[in-house]
Motif scaffolding. Structure first.
Motif, short mmCIF file in Angstrom:
data_model
loop_
_atom_site.label_atom_id
_atom_site.label_comp_id
_atom_site.label_asym_id
_atom_site.label_seq_id
_atom_site.Cartn_x
_atom_site.Cartn_y
_atom_site.Cartn_z
N GLY A 145 0.82 -1.21 0.00
CA GLY A 145 0.00 0.00 0.00
C GLY A 145 0.85 1.26 0.00
O GLY A 145 2.07 1.22 0.22
N TRP A 146 0.18 2.39 -0.19
CA TRP A 146 0.91 3.65 -0.36
C TRP A 146 1.61 4.14 0.92
O TRP A 146 2.52 4.96 0.85
N ALA A 147 1.23 3.62 2.08
CA ALA A 147 1.86 4.07 3.33
C ALA A 147 2.98 3.13 3.80
O ALA A 147 3.62 3.41 4.82
N ARG A 184 -9.30 6.15 7.64
CA ARG A 184 -9.55 7.41 6.95
C ARG A 184 -10.26 8.39 7.88
O ARG A 184 -10.13 9.60 7.75
N SER A 206 -2.51 -2.86 -1.35
CA SER A 206 -3.11 -2.16 -2.49
C SER A 206 -4.24 -2.97 -3.10
O SER A 206 -4.36 -4.19 -2.86
N GLU A 251 -4.02 1.70 2.37
CA GLU A 251 -2.63 2.13 2.50
C GLU A 251 -1.69 0.99 2.87
O GLU A 251 -0.46 1.15 2.84
N TYR A 293 -9.81 3.24 4.58
CA TYR A 293 -8.45 2.75 4.34
C TYR A 293 -8.44 1.25 4.65
O TYR A 293 -9.38 0.54 4.31
N ASP A 336 -8.29 2.92 -1.64
CA ASP A 336 -7.20 3.72 -1.07
C ASP A 336 -6.50 2.99 0.07
O ASP A 336 -5.88 3.63 0.93
#
Length: 293
Positions: A117-119, A150, A213, A210, A238, A208
């Motif tokens: 994920g993006w985090a 989120r 993905s 995190e 999230y 989204d």
């Protein structure tokens, strides 16, 4: 082995085994468990030795064995037994479904086959190498904001809880390196088994997320051998979808799918992915931007 009490309406013929995330606790699933119980399902959210928080360390094969034993306990008492997991618990749920093909339904919430994920910090891949050094017994991965949430108000509450305790209602403050290593082994094993899992399957994932993905959910959706398959994408959550803004949507969709699984005949037709109107608009906007780029 410790476990939460069985809950739900006495005499229910449909039980749901709920598996929490890695090194965490049943707290992650209490809202979902409560709604399913209110809907007439018997629910059971056990702590598993070597997997749950505070239970030591064991290899992933023992995680599977412990979860299968919990499934068998339910199967001895109920006509239908379904399996639901969150995060790495979803990966574990898939492993149980492979071992117990008689499972009525398989509910995969924020399934994690890869921490992509993006985090996730850039150095995450290095932990696979650190495991084979003396640091493996001392290093612990610390959870960071947004803690899978989120919802900013809930995120602030969890941040305070993480500072005071080693665990919160959305997971642990730290995860040991041995646990992460075994989780990677579990994910690798499940990837190879997905095609042979024919259990009715519901996948719910946030676009989204995190931690894991959407690729994780897409991979399962295109690989698993289920004839009755539904994928639901969330656009206001999230990773911790059982606690975040759309937790009621998640719980309702789980209850609905469990009923449909019992009522439906096996079909070769897969329903199309379900999306909210807000998500549909967002996807169209993203497609427009992509065409202009």
């Amino acid at each position: 082995m410790n476990a939460t009490p069985f809950s739900g309406i006495d005499g229910s013929d449909h039980a749901v085994l709920l598996l929490h995330g890695l090194s965490s606790s049943p707290l992650e699933l209490r809202f979902l468990a409560r709604l399913l119980a209110d809907e007439g399902f018997a629910t059971h959210t056990p702590e598993l030795p070597g997997y749950s928080a505070g239970t030591g360390h064991q290899p992933m094969e023992q995680w599977i064995s412990a979860a299968v034993a919990e499934f068998d306990r339910l199967a001895a008492r109920h006509r239908h037994v379904s399996i639901c997991g969150l995060s790495m618990g979803a990966t574990l749920a898939a492993a149980v479904a492979h071992e117990r093909p008689a499972a009525r339904a398989l509910l995969l919430l924020s399934i994690t086959l890869n921490y992509d994920g993006w985090a996730i910090p850039w150095y995450r891949f290095l932990l696979d190498y650190v495991y084979y050094t003396p640091l493996r017994s001392r290093y612990r991965y610390r959870e960071q904001e947004p803690y899978g949430l989120r919802n900013e108000a809930l995120r602030s509450k969890i941040a305070r809880a993480m500072q005071k305790n080693d665990i919160s209602e959305v997971g642990p403050a730290f995860i040991g390196l041995p646990a992460l290593h075994e989780a990677g082994r579990l994910a690798g094993s499940v990837k190879k088994k997905l095609k042979s899992i024919g259990t009715d399957c519901l996948i719910i994932h946030a676009i989204d997320d995190e931690t894991s993905s959407p690729h994780n959910a897409r991979f399962v959706g295109t690989t698993i051998g289920a004839s009755f398959l539904r994928t639901i994408w969330l656009d206001d959550s999230y990773h911790m979808i059982t606690s975040d803004n759309e937790r009621e949507v998640v719980a309702r969709e789980c209850a609905l799918f469990l009923r449909e699984s019992v009522a439906a005949t096996v079909s070769s037709h897969n329903p199309a992915p379900v999306v909210s109107r807000a998500l549909a608009r967002r996807l169209r906007q993203l497609a427009t931007v992509a065409r202009k780029a």
